[in-house]
Scaffold this active site. Structure first.
Site, short mmCIF file in Angstrom:
data_model
loop_
_atom_site.label_atom_id
_atom_site.label_comp_id
_atom_site.label_asym_id
_atom_site.label_seq_id
_atom_site.Cartn_x
_atom_site.Cartn_y
_atom_site.Cartn_z
N GLY A 106 -1.75 25.55 -12.28
CA GLY A 106 -0.84 26.84 -12.25
C GLY A 106 -1.75 27.89 -11.74
O GLY A 106 -2.61 27.64 -10.81
N SER A 107 -1.54 29.01 -12.40
CA SER A 107 -2.00 30.22 -11.71
C SER A 107 -3.45 30.40 -12.23
O SER A 107 -4.02 29.62 -13.26
CB SER A 107 -1.15 31.45 -12.26
OG SER A 107 -1.35 31.66 -13.64
N ARG A 108 -4.23 31.24 -11.48
CA ARG A 108 -5.66 31.46 -12.03
C ARG A 108 -5.58 32.32 -13.07
O ARG A 108 -6.66 32.07 -13.70
CB ARG A 108 -6.23 32.35 -10.54
CG ARG A 108 -7.76 32.66 -10.79
CD ARG A 108 -8.23 33.83 -9.94
NE ARG A 108 -8.25 33.60 -8.58
CZ ARG A 108 -9.03 34.13 -7.64
NH1 ARG A 108 -9.83 34.92 -7.97
NH2 ARG A 108 -8.86 34.00 -6.54
N GLY A 137 -3.62 31.91 -15.42
CA GLY A 137 -3.50 31.20 -16.73
C GLY A 137 -4.66 30.28 -17.01
O GLY A 137 -4.98 30.09 -18.11
N GLY A 138 -5.20 29.68 -15.91
CA GLY A 138 -6.28 28.69 -16.13
C GLY A 138 -7.40 29.33 -16.84
O GLY A 138 -8.02 29.05 -17.53
N GLU A 172 -6.32 23.26 -12.13
CA GLU A 172 -6.56 23.59 -10.56
C GLU A 172 -5.47 24.72 -10.42
O GLU A 172 -4.50 24.80 -11.08
CB GLU A 172 -5.57 22.29 -10.14
CG GLU A 172 -5.69 22.10 -8.64
CD GLU A 172 -4.43 22.62 -8.18
OE1 GLU A 172 -4.37 23.73 -7.68
OE2 GLU A 172 -3.52 21.72 -8.24
N CYS A 186 -0.07 23.98 -3.54
CA CYS A 186 -1.26 24.46 -3.88
C CYS A 186 -2.25 24.12 -2.61
O CYS A 186 -3.30 24.69 -2.47
CB CYS A 186 -1.90 23.66 -5.02
SG CYS A 186 -1.59 22.19 -5.13
N GLU A 200 -4.18 34.34 -3.13
CA GLU A 200 -3.32 33.20 -3.03
C GLU A 200 -1.99 34.01 -3.14
O GLU A 200 -1.72 34.80 -4.13
CB GLU A 200 -3.36 32.25 -4.06
CG GLU A 200 -2.23 31.07 -3.73
CD GLU A 200 -2.25 29.81 -4.55
OE1 GLU A 200 -1.76 28.99 -4.10
OE2 GLU A 200 -2.55 30.30 -5.87
#
Length: 519
Positions: free
Chosen positions: A240-242, A244-245, A264, A301, A391
């Site tokens: 998912g999103s940066r 969220g990670g 990822e 991605c 991104e």
């Protein structure tokens, strides 16, 4: 199979008074079925069940787990067209794409079954005792890898099958002998329930503990935090999103017992147009670039978000051809309204940066469609502005003109970690490429030649990972058979009697595992 909107906790179906509905990706209208919102108590119950199931599940033979994975694949296939129709409504992805994705999902389940039957992933090693060795004897030492414990898996928005409930994270965790608690993505709850019921059925048919699998849903992000905080969870798989990670990684690191988060996240996947390739086939490269950029509304991605080349007439020709190709590019439906809004905001932000010029936009399409955007800038402005490396999830890319090779190399060294880098080249470009290779090997997980990064083969050699922020752990991959390594850990047994050893390390080797042995 009829949708119920229930949570799947072990072999139980649980309904809650608080519900939400999926939206049709193309129209924004609510779809049928109200889906239960999982509570913190539900997360705790699922994790506790997973913990109770772990010792029994991890003790199953590789063949038993392989049969379980095969059974899941069969159960998913038995869902037939209704699964594809529901996924199409919830995501807007074309039926042909979803049909292929279903094949990829069942294929990777069967691939991990094959890996288990081969036995290599358990990495059995035996150093036999040397009692007469001088000056010190050696004990009998035996090592094998076992599952780390229950795993929390987060479904991805852009792959409702292959990176979601029964996707690669779940398949590799099951192969490792780890129970899984899935947090379904709220954008496609119906698809998730259908696949979740297929797994639930396979658990029952294979006689496995009910806590081997649970599926929780709801739009509240605190549900994911509850899962990661639970002491039973020993690893996390996330796509998912940066933001969220990173948030999940912080929660996992702050636990009394920290656990790894294999996230990822973010990548703009630089594509290098080396001089001879650009000179020879600028027009063809431009057409292929726009095709790759707009495929699936750019919601991959590995979308080519950055094009790098040396300034000059060949790059000008590439830009002119790309501009023409944009005029007839597709504008597919985006996955959700929020993703569409984020895309539009990202395009607006990039277009407002100093030194950035709009090369062209694609057709508007429907209200929910992705209007492609390509911008240009020069290396000097790119090196000064970190925002240009952000991104933008969709069909947006930035072409950067570099005055010389040294600047291209300096720019490459400044890039964040990426999933992929691509070299378009001719034989005469090998010398230039050889200077780039050491830089790219430090920056990315996969290097391609004369291809486009969209599309990831599921196989033994694939790496779908890379240095931060592409992932939170550059040693891992979320695609390919090496993905199982995230959810295994080595255990060494010293001088234990055969009766206490795992079957794969016993003298008779009843599992017939390949073993590395020294005498």
């Amino acid at each position: 199979m009829t949708l119920t909107g229930a949570l799947l906790i072990g072999q139980n179906t649980v309904n809650r008074p608080e519900t939400f509905q999926a939206l049709n990706a193309a129209t924004g209208e609510a779809l049928d079925t109200a889906f239960s919102c999982a509570t913190a108590e539900d997360a705790g119950t699922a994790c506790t069940l997973a913990d109770a199931a772990f010792d029994t599940f991890r003790a199953t033979t590789p063949e038993a787990r392989a049969q379980f994975l095969d059974c899941i694949a069969e159960e998913i296939e038995s869902l037939g067209q209704p699964l594809l129709d529901r996924a199409h409504a919830e995501t807007g992805l074309p039926l042909a794409r979803l049909t292929g994705e279903r094949g990829r999902t069942t294929g990777q389940l069967r691939l991990f079954a094959q890996e288990l039957r081969a036995g290599r992933c358990l990495d059995a090693r035996i150093d036999e005792a040397l009692p007469d060795r001088k000056p010190m004897p050696r004990a009998d030492l035996r090592q094998i890898r076992i599952g780390v414990g229950p795993v929390a898996v987060f479904g991805a928005s852009n792959f409702p099958l292959a990176f979601s409930v029964a996707g690669g994270d779940t398949a590799s965790a099951f192969a490792a002998g780890c129970p899984v608690v899935v947090r379904a993505h709220p954008a496609h709850p119906g698809t998730s329930e259908l696949v979740g019921r297929a797994i639930q059925s396979a658990v029952k048919k294979c006689g496995l503990p009910e806590g081997t699998f649970s599926l929780l849903g709801g739009p509240d992000y605190t549900l994911g935090a509850e899962l990661v905080r639970h002491p039973a969870i020993m690893a996390v798989g996330y796509t998912g999103s940066r933001s969220g990670g990173i948030a999940l990684s912080k929660i996992a690191a702050a636990r009394p017992v920290p656990v790894p988060v294999y996230a990822e996240m973010s990548s703009i996947n630089p594509v290098y147009l080396l001089p001879e390739a650009l000179k020879t086939r600028a027009d063809a490269l431009a057409a292929a670039f726009i095709g790759s950029l707009t495929m699936g509304a750019g919601q991959f991605c590995t979308n080519p978000g950055l094009i790098l080349a040396l300034s000059g007439p060949d790059l000008d020709r590439f830009c002119q051809s790309a501009q023409e190709a944009l005029k007839t590019a597709a504008a597919p439906t985006m996955l959700t309204q929020s993703i569409h809004a984020s895309y539009d905001a990202g395009v607006e932000t990039l277009g407002s940066r100093p030194g950035v010029t709009l090369l062209g936009r694609g057709p508007h399409g429907e209200a929910s469609g992705c209007q492609a955007a390509v911008f240009t800038t020069d290396a000097a402005h790119f090196l000064q502005d970190p925002v240009m490396q952000h991104e933008i999830f969709g069909s947006c890319s930035l072409i950067v003109a570099c005055p010389d090779l040294e600047t291209l190399l300096r720019l490459s060294r400044s890039l964040e970690g990426q999933l992929t880098a691509t070299l378009h080249m001719e034989d005469a470009d090998i010398a230039t490429a050889s200077q780039l290779m050491p830089v790219l090997e430090r920056k990315v997980g996969r290097i391609l030649a004369n291809a486009w990064p969209t599309g990831v083969e599921v196989c033994a050699a694939m790496v779908h990972g890379g240095p931060f922020p592409a992932t939170t752990d550059p040693r891992s991959t979320s695609v390919g058979t090496a993905a199982i390594e995230r959810f295994l850990r080595p255990v060494c047994y010293q001088d234990l009697p055969d009766a206490l050893l795992p079957a794969g390390l016993r003298s008779t080797n009843p599992l017939k595992l390949p073993r590395q042995t020294s005498h």
